[in-house]
Design a protein around this motif. Structure first.
Motif, PDB file in Angstrom:
ATOM      1  N   GLY A 107     -24.598  20.162 -28.097  1.00  0.00           N
ATOM      2  CA  GLY A 107     -24.878  20.739 -26.790  1.00  0.00           C
ATOM      3  C   GLY A 107     -24.449  22.188 -26.644  1.00  0.00           C
ATOM      4  O   GLY A 107     -23.665  22.720 -27.438  1.00  0.00           O
ATOM      5  N   TYR A 108     -24.968  22.804 -25.604  1.00  0.00           N
ATOM      6  CA  TYR A 108     -24.739  24.227 -25.362  1.00  0.00           C
ATOM      7  C   TYR A 108     -23.264  24.559 -25.217  1.00  0.00           C
ATOM      8  O   TYR A 108     -22.797  25.603 -25.691  1.00  0.00           O
ATOM      9  CB  TYR A 108     -25.504  24.652 -24.111  1.00  0.00           C
ATOM     10  N   ASN A 109     -22.502  23.685 -24.584  1.00  0.00           N
ATOM     11  CA  ASN A 109     -21.086  23.976 -24.330  1.00  0.00           C
ATOM     12  C   ASN A 109     -20.258  24.002 -25.600  1.00  0.00           C
ATOM     13  O   ASN A 109     -19.112  24.490 -25.587  1.00  0.00           O
ATOM     14  CB  ASN A 109     -20.507  22.956 -23.341  1.00  0.00           C
ATOM     15  N   ALA A 110     -20.789  23.489 -26.703  1.00  0.00           N
ATOM     16  CA  ALA A 110     -20.070  23.531 -27.973  1.00  0.00           C
ATOM     17  C   ALA A 110     -20.211  24.877 -28.671  1.00  0.00           C
ATOM     18  O   ALA A 110     -19.499  25.160 -29.634  1.00  0.00           O
ATOM     19  CB  ALA A 110     -20.571  22.423 -28.895  1.00  0.00           C
ATOM     20  N   ILE A 123     -20.612  28.756 -39.448  1.00  0.00           N
ATOM     21  CA  ILE A 123     -19.987  29.754 -40.324  1.00  0.00           C
ATOM     22  C   ILE A 123     -20.382  29.490 -41.773  1.00  0.00           C
ATOM     23  O   ILE A 123     -20.709  30.417 -42.529  1.00  0.00           O
ATOM     24  CB  ILE A 123     -18.456  29.754 -40.152  1.00  0.00           C
ATOM     25  N   LEU A 124     -20.390  28.217 -42.167  1.00  0.00           N
ATOM     26  CA  LEU A 124     -20.842  27.875 -43.514  1.00  0.00           C
ATOM     27  C   LEU A 124     -22.313  28.250 -43.704  1.00  0.00           C
ATOM     28  O   LEU A 124     -22.678  28.914 -44.677  1.00  0.00           O
ATOM     29  CB  LEU A 124     -20.646  26.381 -43.768  1.00  0.00           C
ATOM     30  N   ALA A 125     -23.178  27.828 -42.779  1.00  0.00           N
ATOM     31  CA  ALA A 125     -24.613  28.080 -42.914  1.00  0.00           C
ATOM     32  C   ALA A 125     -24.919  29.575 -42.939  1.00  0.00           C
ATOM     33  O   ALA A 125     -25.724  30.048 -43.757  1.00  0.00           O
ATOM     34  CB  ALA A 125     -25.367  27.402 -41.779  1.00  0.00           C
ATOM     35  N   GLY A 126     -24.302  30.320 -42.044  1.00  0.00           N
ATOM     36  CA  GLY A 126     -24.588  31.745 -41.934  1.00  0.00           C
ATOM     37  C   GLY A 126     -24.119  32.557 -43.124  1.00  0.00           C
ATOM     38  O   GLY A 126     -24.615  33.659 -43.365  1.00  0.00           O
ATOM     39  N   ASN A 127     -23.162  32.020 -43.865  1.00  0.00           N
ATOM     40  CA  ASN A 127     -22.628  32.731 -45.020  1.00  0.00           C
ATOM     41  C   ASN A 127     -23.062  32.113 -46.346  1.00  0.00           C
ATOM     42  O   ASN A 127     -22.549  32.508 -47.395  1.00  0.00           O
ATOM     43  CB  ASN A 127     -21.092  32.759 -44.949  1.00  0.00           C
ATOM     44  N   PHE A 128     -24.007  31.186 -46.302  1.00  0.00           N
ATOM     45  CA  PHE A 128     -24.424  30.524 -47.532  1.00  0.00           C
ATOM     46  C   PHE A 128     -25.144  31.488 -48.463  1.00  0.00           C
ATOM     47  O   PHE A 128     -25.008  31.431 -49.674  1.00  0.00           O
ATOM     48  CB  PHE A 128     -25.340  29.327 -47.206  1.00  0.00           C
ATOM     49  N   GLY A 129     -25.909  32.409 -47.899  1.00  0.00           N
ATOM     50  CA  GLY A 129     -26.607  33.392 -48.723  1.00  0.00           C
ATOM     51  C   GLY A 129     -28.096  33.100 -48.841  1.00  0.00           C
ATOM     52  O   GLY A 129     -28.607  32.149 -48.256  1.00  0.00           O
ATOM     53  N   ARG A 141     -19.108  25.394 -34.591  1.00  0.00           N
ATOM     54  CA  ARG A 141     -18.620  26.668 -35.105  1.00  0.00           C
ATOM     55  C   ARG A 141     -18.426  26.632 -36.621  1.00  0.00           C
ATOM     56  O   ARG A 141     -18.899  27.524 -37.338  1.00  0.00           O
ATOM     57  CB  ARG A 141     -17.306  27.024 -34.402  1.00  0.00           C
ATOM     58  N   THR A 142     -17.768  25.610 -37.131  1.00  0.00           N
ATOM     59  CA  THR A 142     -17.517  25.536 -38.565  1.00  0.00           C
ATOM     60  C   THR A 142     -18.818  25.377 -39.343  1.00  0.00           C
ATOM     61  O   THR A 142     -19.027  26.025 -40.373  1.00  0.00           O
ATOM     62  CB  THR A 142     -16.575  24.355 -38.883  1.00  0.00           C
ATOM     63  N   GLY A 143     -19.694  24.516 -38.839  1.00  0.00           N
ATOM     64  CA  GLY A 143     -20.966  24.323 -39.503  1.00  0.00           C
ATOM     65  C   GLY A 143     -21.778  25.588 -39.575  1.00  0.00           C
ATOM     66  O   GLY A 143     -22.428  25.878 -40.601  1.00  0.00           O
TER      67      GLY A 143
END
Length: 275
Positions: A232-235, A207-213, A203-205
């Protein structure tokens, strides 16, 4: 969904159709059926559109990718994750298969970027640690190339910042910026830089990637593939996994309504059968 999702689905569907051994002929057939038949790619990249035009003219890989003004784009890197999943733990095979897939539309950096992502996903699928994943990403990178320079520059920026996102964010933008925003040598090193900054959980990774621009959908696709392969998928938060599960087919009409999880299950079955 974006073109990244739907082209990755085409890669996955080709892998499944071939029983885990995608051939140049099968990849050509998929492009002739799903890309060349369109008058324009409504949300596809310039590299894919030019490759489709080359195929229509009678050129074939690797010339269809080489004689392409956008052959250095990240259009192959964005779609290549299923190859890494297929080749779990076998980085050399991932690099070979990624070349077969990428060379229909890309050359040089465009191919090397795809090979980096495929190798990194293959390593992550075998639960490699992130230093090993970064080593896998560098494995296909030729020395003394623009791509090698950009990857090393990205890692140096992150490490010199003490892996501090606030210190690294602007240098990663400014020092890797290219006039054509979807260049492998900008977006792919930025994706790996994001992973070097934050990779302890999905999740944290993301959020950073998706908002990097800049080319955020491709940066997100690359980071999501590697983080998903690692954890894995469950994460993945359940609502995040459900949102893109049935793509719209906006870029590639064949993808409309296909269940991405069903494609994943089919590739898993191929892996379990030892292909």
């Amino acid at each position: 969904s974006t073109d990244d999702t739907e082209f990755a689905m085409m890669t996955a569907a080709t892998i499944i159709k071939c029983g885990g051994e995608p051939t140049p002929e099968a990849i050509l057939d998929a492009w002739m059926e799903n890309v060349v038949t369109q008058d324009e790619l409504k949300r596809g990249g310039a590299s894919e559109f030019e490759a489709g035009r080359n195929l229509k003219r009678g050129l074939r890989a690797p010339l269809s990718g080489r004689y392409n003004s956008y052959c250095h784009s990240d259009g192959a890197a964005m779609r290549i994750a299923p190859v890494g999943v297929l080749c779990a733990g076998d980085m050399d095979r991932a690099i070979r298969v990624a070349y077969t897939d990428a060379s229909i539309s890309h050359d040089r950096e465009g191919v090397w970027g795809a090979q980096s992502v495929a190798a990194a996903v293959a390593a992550a699928m075998a639960d490699a640690d992130f230093d090993e994943i970064f080593e896998a990403a560098m494995k296909p990178v030729p020395a003394d190339t623009w791509y090698e320079y950009a990857m090393k520059k990205a890692f140096a920026i992150v490490d010199d910042s003490g892996r501090d996102f606030l210190k690294a964010w602007m240098p990663l933008h400014d020092e890797l910026w290219t006039g054509y925003k979807a260049s492998v040598c900008e977006a792919v090193p930025q994706a790996f830089a994001c992973l070097r900054l934050k990779h302890d959980d999905f999740r944290t990774g993301m959020i950073l990637a998706g908002n990097f621009g800049r080319d955020a959908d491709t940066i997100g696709a690359i980071c999501g593939a590697i983080l998903g392969a690692k954890y894995g998928y469950n994460a993945i938060p359940k609502d995040w996994a459900e949102k893109p599960r049935y793509p719209s087919g906006t870029c590639l009409p064949f993808a409309k309504g296909i269940d991405i999880l069903a494609l994943a299950d089919s590739i898993t079955e191929i892996i379990q059968n030892g292909k």
